[in-house]
Design a protein around this motif. Structure first.
Motif, PDB file in Angstrom:
ATOM      1  N   ARG A 116      47.358  47.536  37.064  1.00 51.66           N
ATOM      2  CA  ARG A 116      48.593  48.603  37.585  1.00 51.66           C
ATOM      3  C   ARG A 116      49.950  47.735  38.762  1.00 51.66           C
ATOM      4  NH1 ARG A 116      50.278  54.102  34.999  1.00 51.66           N
ATOM      5  NH2 ARG A 116      52.236  54.209  35.940  1.00 51.66           N
ATOM      6  N   ASN A 117      48.453  47.786  39.756  1.00 53.14           N
ATOM      7  CA  ASN A 117      48.737  48.264  40.759  1.00 53.14           C
ATOM      8  C   ASN A 117      48.931  46.782  42.250  1.00 53.14           C
ATOM      9  OD1 ASN A 117      49.598  51.110  40.525  1.00 53.14           O
ATOM     10  ND2 ASN A 117      47.200  51.330  41.409  1.00 53.14           N
ATOM     11  N   ASN A 118      47.906  45.583  41.173  1.00 55.63           N
ATOM     12  CA  ASN A 118      47.702  44.447  42.557  1.00 55.63           C
ATOM     13  C   ASN A 118      47.899  43.219  41.830  1.00 55.63           C
ATOM     14  OD1 ASN A 118      45.064  46.676  42.481  1.00 55.63           O
ATOM     15  ND2 ASN A 118      47.212  46.222  45.131  1.00 55.63           N
ATOM     16  N   ALA A 119      47.248  43.182  41.101  1.00 58.20           N
ATOM     17  CA  ALA A 119      46.712  42.191  39.725  1.00 58.20           C
ATOM     18  C   ALA A 119      47.595  41.240  38.899  1.00 58.20           C
ATOM     19  CB  ALA A 119      45.867  41.858  39.689  1.00 58.20           C
ATOM     20  N   PRO A 140      51.943  37.983  37.762  1.00 55.10           N
ATOM     21  CA  PRO A 140      53.484  38.638  37.790  1.00 55.10           C
ATOM     22  C   PRO A 140      54.047  38.125  39.112  1.00 55.10           C
ATOM     23  CG  PRO A 140      52.217  40.369  37.218  1.00 55.10           C
ATOM     24  CD  PRO A 140      50.956  39.100  37.301  1.00 55.10           C
ATOM     25  N   PRO A 141      55.000  38.079  38.735  1.00 55.58           N
ATOM     26  CA  PRO A 141      55.703  37.706  40.755  1.00 55.58           C
ATOM     27  C   PRO A 141      55.405  38.398  41.504  1.00 55.58           C
ATOM     28  CG  PRO A 141      57.609  37.487  38.843  1.00 55.58           C
ATOM     29  CD  PRO A 141      56.457  38.251  37.747  1.00 55.58           C
ATOM     30  N   SER A 142      54.810  38.170  43.172  1.00 56.58           N
ATOM     31  CA  SER A 142      54.576  38.327  43.389  1.00 56.58           C
ATOM     32  C   SER A 142      56.258  39.889  44.543  1.00 56.58           C
ATOM     33  CB  SER A 142      53.916  37.687  44.733  1.00 56.58           C
ATOM     34  OG  SER A 142      55.230  37.539  45.722  1.00 56.58           O
ATOM     35  N   PRO A 188      50.756  44.181  53.080  1.00 55.04           N
ATOM     36  CA  PRO A 188      50.523  43.877  51.662  1.00 55.04           C
ATOM     37  C   PRO A 188      50.778  43.529  51.129  1.00 55.04           C
ATOM     38  CG  PRO A 188      49.593  46.025  52.205  1.00 55.04           C
ATOM     39  CD  PRO A 188      50.298  46.043  53.515  1.00 55.04           C
ATOM     40  N   VAL A 189      50.873  42.208  50.000  1.00 48.06           N
ATOM     41  CA  VAL A 189      51.501  42.035  48.845  1.00 48.06           C
ATOM     42  C   VAL A 189      51.171  42.461  47.163  1.00 48.06           C
ATOM     43  CG1 VAL A 189      52.188  39.860  47.921  1.00 48.06           C
ATOM     44  CG2 VAL A 189      52.045  40.251  50.734  1.00 48.06           C
ATOM     45  N   ASN A 190      51.100  42.831  46.375  1.00 49.19           N
ATOM     46  CA  ASN A 190      51.323  43.150  45.154  1.00 49.19           C
ATOM     47  C   ASN A 190      51.747  41.933  44.133  1.00 49.19           C
ATOM     48  OD1 ASN A 190      49.542  45.711  45.821  1.00 49.19           O
ATOM     49  ND2 ASN A 190      51.597  46.452  45.269  1.00 49.19           N
ATOM     50  N   PHE A 191      50.370  41.517  43.418  1.00 48.61           N
ATOM     51  CA  PHE A 191      50.445  40.725  42.163  1.00 48.61           C
ATOM     52  C   PHE A 191      51.250  39.519  42.857  1.00 48.61           C
ATOM     53  CE2 PHE A 191      52.429  44.429  40.440  1.00 48.61           C
ATOM     54  CZ  PHE A 191      52.178  44.708  39.938  1.00 48.61           C
ATOM     55  N   PHE A 232      45.160  38.324  45.443  1.00 44.57           N
ATOM     56  CA  PHE A 232      43.402  37.788  46.734  1.00 44.57           C
ATOM     57  C   PHE A 232      42.828  39.111  47.286  1.00 44.57           C
ATOM     58  CE2 PHE A 232      44.434  33.462  46.834  1.00 44.57           C
ATOM     59  CZ  PHE A 232      43.031  32.551  46.362  1.00 44.57           C
ATOM     60  N   ALA A 233      44.838  39.826  47.193  1.00 42.48           N
ATOM     61  CA  ALA A 233      44.090  40.827  47.957  1.00 42.48           C
ATOM     62  C   ALA A 233      43.589  42.320  47.301  1.00 42.48           C
ATOM     63  CB  ALA A 233      45.827  41.624  48.501  1.00 42.48           C
TER      64      ALA A 233
END
Length: 493
Positions: free
Chosen positions: A54-57, A214-216, A238-241, A247-248
């Motif tokens: 949900r939050n990252n990948a 999903p797009p970052s 920090p970057v999500n998606f 990787f994050a």
């Protein structure tokens, strides 16, 4: 005053034959694999799948689990060489004593005490929440005052205390008894995980996987002590998606695998440690990596990743698709499964404490073995009571990340130690050899450092404070009572 005096591998092995401090060798390779699987499959598979998707990948969450397993696998290869070469209880502490010296060994042992004690307490508190929820479903409500610690709505967490004390009694009764109970629990837990995978396949919808990556998007920037060290040092937000988000997310899902190294703490209780320990370490990691990737793939196919629960994603996904019976089974599995996690964490903790005590760095009377059960009962009882008190009376939300940094520090030290021991003791027989040395250890160190710098500053401050306390204890007690120090004094008389 030598801070880097080393305990030879030969001396470490001789100490295991002391009748008063000798553990019983009763564990097979299968037992060790089951221990590893038992401690790894826990809150990670029941909670982190939803959080990370949900939050990252997004739907690509399985890739984060696979990459995290690769990072852990590099460390596992290093652990496998050490544990088969130095088949002595204590894991990273014992390995450090043979390669880096007494003071570094003390630091890593002190770190492991914190890591495993807190981890057992944290998991027992999580178990208490699932247990209270299940009783509520059955019409039995536990008052919040006795089901949560202070600061979290309660006065004392009685279920968490009861679990830790019950597991402590089980560990005192013997390693074989503990392994049999754990085997039953793990069998139930793995069955439920397989149920999630195969039953969930009937509810998978292809559109839930779109877009797979999903797009970052930029994550919210933390500030102060909540900011990750990477942001403070490099100014990287920090970057999500997207691929960067995948990787994050490794820094999050990495913690789902924490615990496989506990297999190394049982080195003295393995029947054929040179063969069985590498199988236990690497085998348990491979099995759980496949299960994590499969579960996360199925769950994001059942429910859109943006709608997944971050508290109980597996059971809630089955609720979402209209299969509440499966949701209840999963919640039962979580309660049963977390029991084995607490069991194995306390097992590993007691073995590290036992090894440090046997070496004189902690009071030596704590390393006595029970004449009937052949377990380090004094250290087991002491640390079980400490974990029970922490679980019952101390809010753990902010302390939980200390478990993570402690584990990573241990991984890093073991990875560094492998090429050092190769250079200083090339003559030692090695039943298992880490491939591509020094490349694999270097990659392991870099992987651990990457995850560590993603932790917040506050975690680093607390970790350094704990190590500072360890320095005081070492110089006031451990350094003067060390068996190596006493042998050195006798040899100079």
């Amino acid at each position: 005053m030598s801070l880097l005096r080393k305990k030879s591998v030969e001396q470490s092995i001789r100490d295991t034959e002391d009748p008063e401090h000798r553990l019983q060798r009763g564990l097979s390779a299968l037992d060790l694999v089951v221990f590893g699987v038992g401690v790894i499959i826990g809150t990670g598979i029941f909670v982190l799948t939803g959080v990370v998707a949900r939050n990252n990948a997004g739907p690509a969450v399985a890739l984060s689990f696979i990459f995290a397993a690769i990072v852990c696998g590099l460390a596992a290869l290093c652990y496998a060489e050490f544990s088969s070469t130095v088949p002595v209880a204590g894991s990273a502490y014992t390995f450090s004593y043979a390669t880096l010296g007494e003071f570094p060994a003390w630091i890593i042992g002190w770190d492991l005490i914190l890591e495993l004690t807190l981890a057992a307490a944290v998991v027992s508190v999580g178990w208490s929440g699932y247990f209270a929820s299940l009783l509520s479903d059955l019409g039995v409500d536990i008052p919040e005052s006795i089901a949560a610690p202070p600061g979290e709505g309660g006065v004392v967490n009685v279920p968490a205390i009861a679990l830790v004390l019950a597991v402590t009694v089980l560990l005192v009764l013997g390693i074989k008894v503990s392994s049999r109970v754990n085997a039953v629990i793990v069998a139930i837990k793995v069955t439920i995980v397989l149920l999630v995978i195969f039953a969930g396949l009937f509810f998978v919808k292809g559109e839930n996987y779109k877009p797979f990556i999903p797009p970052s998007e930029s994550a919210s920037e933390a500030s102060g002590v909540d900011a990750p060290l990477m942001q403070v040092i490099f100014g990287i937000t920090p970057v999500n998606f997207g691929w960067l988000g995948i990787f994050a997310a490794i820094a999050v899902v990495f913690f789902a695998y924490i615990g496989f190294d506990i297999v190394a703490t049982t080195a003295e209780e393995a029947r054929r440690p040179q063969r069985d320990l590498p199988i236990g370490l690497i085998g348990s990691l491979l099995i759980t990596a496949v299960l994590y990737a499969a579960v996360s793939t199925v769950v994001v196919g059942m429910q859109k990743y943006t709608e997944l629960s971050v508290d109980a994603p597996l059971s809630d996904a089955f609720e979402f698709v209209g299969a509440p019976a499966f949701a209840t089974i999963i919640n039962v599995g979580a309660v049963i499964g977390l029991t084995s996690v607490v069991l194995i964490l306390l097992l590993g903790q007691s073995r590290v404490f036992f090894s440090m005590s046997r070496d004189g760095l902690l009071p030596r009377w704590l390393s006595s073995v029970h004449p009937r059960f052949q377990t380090p009962y004094r250290s087991t009882i002491l640390m079980g009571v400490v974990s029970a008190v922490i679980a019952g009376f101390i809010p753990l939300t902010e302390l939980a990340t200390l478990v993570n940094i402690g584990t990573l520090f241990a991984f890093l030290v073991v990875s560094v130690s492998v090429p050092i021991l190769r250079r200083t003791r090339p003559d030692l027989p090695r039943a298992f050899r880490t491939p591509l040395v020094p490349l694999v250890p270097i990659l392991s160190v870099l992987g651990c450092l990457f995850v560590m710098i993603n932790l917040p500053l506050e975690t680093w401050y607390r970790f350094l404070a704990w190590l500072a306390i360890g320095l005081v204890v070492y110089f006031l007690y451990g350094h003067r009572h060390s068996r190596l120090a006493r042998r050195s004094e006798k040899s100079t008389e």
